[in-house]
Design a protein around this motif. Structure first.
Motif, short mmCIF file in Angstrom:
data_model
loop_
_atom_site.label_atom_id
_atom_site.label_comp_id
_atom_site.label_asym_id
_atom_site.label_seq_id
_atom_site.Cartn_x
_atom_site.Cartn_y
_atom_site.Cartn_z
N ALA A 1 0.83 -1.21 0.00
CA ALA A 1 0.00 0.00 0.00
C ALA A 1 0.86 1.26 0.00
O ALA A 1 0.56 2.23 -0.71
CB ALA A 1 -0.93 -0.01 1.20
N GLU A 2 1.94 1.26 0.77
CA GLU A 2 2.82 2.43 0.82
C GLU A 2 3.52 2.64 -0.52
O GLU A 2 3.70 3.79 -0.96
CB GLU A 2 3.85 2.25 1.94
CG GLU A 2 3.23 2.33 3.33
CD GLU A 2 4.17 1.88 4.42
OE1 GLU A 2 3.86 2.12 5.61
OE2 GLU A 2 5.23 1.28 4.11
N LEU A 3 3.91 1.54 -1.16
CA LEU A 3 4.55 1.64 -2.46
C LEU A 3 3.57 2.17 -3.50
O LEU A 3 3.94 2.99 -4.36
CB LEU A 3 5.09 0.27 -2.88
CG LEU A 3 6.22 0.23 -3.91
CD1 LEU A 3 7.41 1.08 -3.47
CD2 LEU A 3 6.66 -1.21 -4.14
N ALA A 4 2.32 1.74 -3.42
CA ALA A 4 1.29 2.22 -4.34
C ALA A 4 1.08 3.72 -4.20
O ALA A 4 0.89 4.44 -5.20
CB ALA A 4 -0.02 1.48 -4.10
N GLU A 5 1.14 4.22 -2.97
CA GLU A 5 0.92 5.65 -2.72
C GLU A 5 2.02 6.51 -3.34
O GLU A 5 1.79 7.65 -3.71
CB GLU A 5 0.87 5.91 -1.22
CG GLU A 5 -0.38 5.42 -0.54
CD GLU A 5 -0.36 5.68 0.96
OE1 GLU A 5 0.63 6.29 1.43
OE2 GLU A 5 -1.32 5.29 1.64
N LYS A 6 3.22 5.96 -3.43
CA LYS A 6 4.36 6.75 -3.88
C LYS A 6 4.65 6.57 -5.37
O LYS A 6 5.64 7.09 -5.89
CB LYS A 6 5.60 6.36 -3.07
CG LYS A 6 5.48 6.68 -1.58
CD LYS A 6 6.72 6.25 -0.82
CE LYS A 6 6.57 6.53 0.67
NZ LYS A 6 6.49 7.97 0.96
N ASN A 7 3.79 5.82 -6.09
CA ASN A 7 3.99 5.60 -7.52
C ASN A 7 2.77 6.04 -8.30
O ASN A 7 1.65 6.07 -7.78
CB ASN A 7 4.28 4.12 -7.79
CG ASN A 7 5.71 3.73 -7.45
OD1 ASN A 7 6.58 3.79 -8.29
ND2 ASN A 7 5.94 3.36 -6.19
N ASN A 8 3.01 6.37 -9.56
CA ASN A 8 1.94 6.86 -10.43
C ASN A 8 1.28 5.77 -11.26
O ASN A 8 0.35 6.05 -12.01
CB ASN A 8 2.48 7.95 -11.36
CG ASN A 8 2.98 9.17 -10.61
OD1 ASN A 8 2.38 9.57 -9.61
ND2 ASN A 8 4.07 9.75 -11.07
N GLU A 9 1.77 4.54 -11.15
CA GLU A 9 1.17 3.47 -11.93
C GLU A 9 -0.26 3.21 -11.48
O GLU A 9 -0.56 3.16 -10.28
CB GLU A 9 1.99 2.18 -11.78
CG GLU A 9 3.31 2.20 -12.52
CD GLU A 9 3.95 0.82 -12.55
OE1 GLU A 9 3.32 -0.10 -13.09
OE2 GLU A 9 5.06 0.68 -12.02
N THR A 10 -1.13 3.03 -12.44
CA THR A 10 -2.55 2.81 -12.13
C THR A 10 -2.83 1.32 -11.99
O THR A 10 -3.52 0.71 -12.83
CB THR A 10 -3.44 3.42 -13.22
OG1 THR A 10 -3.04 2.88 -14.50
CG2 THR A 10 -3.33 4.92 -13.24
N ILE A 11 -2.26 0.72 -10.97
CA ILE A 11 -2.52 -0.69 -10.67
C ILE A 11 -2.97 -0.80 -9.23
O ILE A 11 -2.76 0.12 -8.43
CB ILE A 11 -1.27 -1.58 -10.92
CG1 ILE A 11 -0.12 -1.16 -10.00
CG2 ILE A 11 -0.85 -1.54 -12.38
CD1 ILE A 11 1.08 -2.09 -10.08
N THR A 12 -3.58 -1.89 -8.89
CA THR A 12 -4.14 -2.06 -7.55
C THR A 12 -3.06 -2.36 -6.53
O THR A 12 -1.94 -2.78 -6.87
CB THR A 12 -5.16 -3.21 -7.54
OG1 THR A 12 -4.47 -4.44 -7.82
CG2 THR A 12 -6.25 -2.99 -8.59
N VAL A 13 -3.41 -2.18 -5.27
CA VAL A 13 -2.49 -2.55 -4.19
C VAL A 13 -2.20 -4.04 -4.25
O VAL A 13 -1.06 -4.46 -3.98
CB VAL A 13 -3.11 -2.17 -2.82
CG1 VAL A 13 -2.26 -2.73 -1.68
CG2 VAL A 13 -3.21 -0.66 -2.68
#
Length: 208
Positions: free
Chosen positions: A158-170
């Protein structure tokens, strides 16, 4: 920072590392320690003295450690065997260090031919693996995830998803991190319901 706080290093003295027999002879002194591991450990094949290395030597040392690590991660089946060289589940995270450009080329070719990645440690301070280059083969999505994680140092999916612009799910980030763990490029620890992942080395760059 990596959660591997133990490093087991094999430093062959010979210049020409050829054959599985020689590899097992070199590794035999470390095998009792390796076989009783219960906590994650980096296994480093130090090639600083090597002028040449063959695939059979790599297969019986760092590739063997890789397969044992994959088995421990639950992604590679294994059969029970009394053979001391059989692949068995061990919490190993293999890497190489040192080596001339020609020797490193041979290591890269070996792992690339098997569609596998491996780190070459380029800077280390005691138990800290500070810098590394990515050898072998890793798809671009996993590579970018690895480099992103190395920039952060430690993160959940989840933290990695927050810091990236890729539109993929957690969940997709979680799958990528699990794949990197299976490839023994990252370590992890349980934090409540989630895994927190860290790169094996603090800074990781592409080989070329």
């Amino acid at each position: 920072m990596s959660m591997v706080d133990r490093i087991i290093e094999l430093v062959p003295r010979g210049a020409h590392l050829h054959g599985a027999t020689l590899a097992q002879e070199h590794l035999a002194k470390l095998l009792p320690e390796l076989s009783t591991l219960t906590e994650p450990a980096a296994f480093i094949l130090n090639l600083e003295n090597a002028k040449s290395v063959t695939g059979s030597y790599l297969r019986a040392t760092v590739h063997w450690a890789f397969l044992c690590g994959q088995t421990e991660a639950g992604t590679n089946g294994h059969s029970l065997s009394i053979d001391r060289w059989a692949v068995r589940p061990l919490p190993l995270f293999p890497a190489v260090s040192g080596g001339s450009p020609e020797v490193v080329d041979d290591v890269d070719d070996f792992f690339r031919a098997r569609a596998l990645p491996l780190l070459q440690i380029t800077k280390r301070k005691e138990a800290r693996l500070q810098q590394a280059r990515l050898l072998g083969l890793l798809d671009r999505f996993l590579s970018s995830t690895l480099f992103s994680l190395a920039e952060i140092g430690e993160a959940t999916a989840a933290e990695l998803a927050e810091k990236n612009n890729e539109t993929i799910t957690v969940n997709a980030w979680s799958n990528r991190l699990a794949d990197l763990y299976a490839h023994r490029l990252v370590t992890r620890r349980r934090a409540g319901k989630f895994w927190r992942y860290s790169p094996l080395a603090e800074e990781i760059k592409p080989w070329a």
